[in-house]
Design an enzyme around this catalytic site. Structure first.
Site, PDB file in Angstrom:
ATOM      1  N   GLN A  99       1.096  -0.778   0.559  1.00  0.00           N
ATOM      2  CA  GLN A  99       0.017  -0.322  -0.103  1.00  0.00           C
ATOM      3  C   GLN A  99       0.627   1.314  -0.008  1.00  0.00           C
ATOM      4  OE1 GLN A  99      -3.959  -1.714   1.425  1.00  0.00           O
ATOM      5  NE2 GLN A  99      -2.925  -1.334   3.240  1.00  0.00           N
TER       6      GLN A  99
ATOM      7  N   GLY B  53      -4.173   3.438   1.033  1.00  0.00           N
ATOM      8  CA  GLY B  53      -4.733   2.334   2.740  1.00  0.00           C
ATOM      9  C   GLY B  53      -3.303   2.670   3.453  1.00  0.00           C
TER      10      GLY B  53
ATOM     11  N   HIS C 269       6.218   3.860   5.554  1.00  0.00           N
ATOM     12  CA  HIS C 269       8.216   3.722   5.701  1.00  0.00           C
ATOM     13  C   HIS C 269       7.698   2.043   4.457  1.00  0.00           C
ATOM     14  CE1 HIS C 269      11.135   1.449   7.676  1.00  0.00           C
ATOM     15  NE2 HIS C 269      11.951   0.868   7.249  1.00  0.00           N
TER      16      HIS C 269
ATOM     17  N   HIS D  91       6.711  -0.894   3.172  1.00  0.00           N
ATOM     18  CA  HIS D  91       6.399  -2.462   3.192  1.00  0.00           C
ATOM     19  C   HIS D  91       6.019  -3.446   2.585  1.00  0.00           C
ATOM     20  CE1 HIS D  91       3.437  -0.506   6.017  1.00  0.00           C
ATOM     21  NE2 HIS D  91       3.079  -1.328   5.600  1.00  0.00           N
TER      22      HIS D  91
ATOM     23  N   HIS E 164       3.564  -6.736   2.035  1.00  0.00           N
ATOM     24  CA  HIS E 164       2.495  -7.553   2.921  1.00  0.00           C
ATOM     25  C   HIS E 164       2.633  -9.188   2.404  1.00  0.00           C
ATOM     26  CE1 HIS E 164      -0.573  -5.054   5.448  1.00  0.00           C
ATOM     27  NE2 HIS E 164       0.370  -3.952   3.785  1.00  0.00           N
TER      28      HIS E 164
HETATM   29  P1  AMP Z   1       0.148  -0.390   6.092  1.00  0.00           P
HETATM   30  O1  AMP Z   1      -1.882  -0.383   6.176  1.00  0.00           O
HETATM   31  O2  AMP Z   1       0.055  -0.877   4.554  1.00  0.00           O
HETATM   32  O3  AMP Z   1       0.826   1.122   5.897  1.00  0.00           O
HETATM   33  O4  AMP Z   1       0.439  -1.659   6.954  1.00  0.00           O
HETATM   34  C1  AMP Z   1       1.110  -1.675   7.932  1.00  0.00           C
HETATM   35  C2  AMP Z   1       0.625  -2.854   8.581  1.00  0.00           C
HETATM   36  O5  AMP Z   1       1.909  -2.813   9.720  1.00  0.00           O
HETATM   37  C3  AMP Z   1      -0.297  -3.743   8.908  1.00  0.00           C
HETATM   38  O6  AMP Z   1      -0.071  -4.865   9.043  1.00  0.00           O
HETATM   39  C4  AMP Z   1      -0.195  -3.477  10.663  1.00  0.00           C
HETATM   40  O7  AMP Z   1      -1.030  -4.485  11.246  1.00  0.00           O
HETATM   41  C5  AMP Z   1       1.396  -3.837  10.857  1.00  0.00           C
HETATM   42  N1  AMP Z   1       1.923  -3.004  12.124  1.00  0.00           N
HETATM   43  C6  AMP Z   1       1.620  -1.492  13.058  1.00  0.00           C
HETATM   44  N2  AMP Z   1       2.015  -1.856  13.989  1.00  0.00           N
HETATM   45  C7  AMP Z   1       3.021  -2.575  14.025  1.00  0.00           C
HETATM   46  C8  AMP Z   1       3.989  -3.406  14.673  1.00  0.00           C
HETATM   47  N3  AMP Z   1       4.606  -2.584  15.623  1.00  0.00           N
HETATM   48  N4  AMP Z   1       4.379  -4.330  14.564  1.00  0.00           N
HETATM   49  C9  AMP Z   1       4.328  -4.882  13.630  1.00  0.00           C
HETATM   50  N5  AMP Z   1       3.259  -4.690  12.897  1.00  0.00           N
HETATM   51  C10 AMP Z   1       2.448  -3.536  12.641  1.00  0.00           C
END
Ligand code: AMP
Length: 158
Positions: free
Chosen positions: A86, A92, A97, A99, A101
């Protein structure tokens, strides 16, 4: 080399929740997975957008994503995977940062296949029943299991 924490946007991720480390990327277990086994692969350099990455970071991110995909399929016996980024808040993204999924998929896991994107959304319209924050112990034990599955190659920096 020792690490105390990895940056994930504004969040400090403890090493216990990390299960793969390469030169430019790392993989972490999820605080609020949309399904068991939903993990993340992030860049080591804290940048928000995919277009911010160097070519070498793109290559490393996707190389590690492929390694993580294999491990997630083995550990969860997933029949398929959803891989997605995303990229930006309008798409979304909730953690600024880069990443990726990695989410194990099974026949009938969502009423409609693409409902997974609603489940991923910040304010999902469907099925977020498993999206309560997990305990640090729970996350650490999942990371340990995944490290064991990868073997000594889980940390390419040590
Ligand atoms: P997005 O909404 O694509 O930015 O995804 C963010 C992801 O980070 C989601 O799957 C969250 O559940 C996950 N997330 C948020 N905070 C943490 C955390 N402290 N440790 C691990 N995952 C996290």
């Amino acid at each position: 080399m020792a690490f105390s924490a990895f940056r994930f946007g504004p969040i400090a991720i403890p090493l216990e929740q990390v299960f793969l480390i390469s030169k430019q990327s790392y993989a972490l277990v999820n605080l609020k997975p949309v399904r068991p086994g939903h993990v993340l692969v992030a860049t080591r350099r804290p940048v928000a957008r995919f277009n911010d990455l160097t070519q070498s970071e793109v290559l490393d991110l996707f190389t590690q994503a492929q390694r993580v995909s294999k491990v997630v399929e083995r550990v969860t016996a997933a029949e398929s995977l959803t891989l997605c980024i995303q990229d930006g808040d309008k798409a979304g993204q909730s953690v600024p940062h880069v990443h990726l999924h990695v989410i194990p998929r099974f026949e009938g896991d969502f009423a409609t296949n693409d409902d997974i994107y609603d489940a991923l959304a910040h304010q999902p319209r469907v099925d977020n029943h498993e999206r309560t924050p997990r305990s640090p112990d729970d996350m650490a034990s999942e990371a340990l299991r995944l490290r064991e599955e990868i073997g000594s190659q889980w940390n390419e920096i040590l």
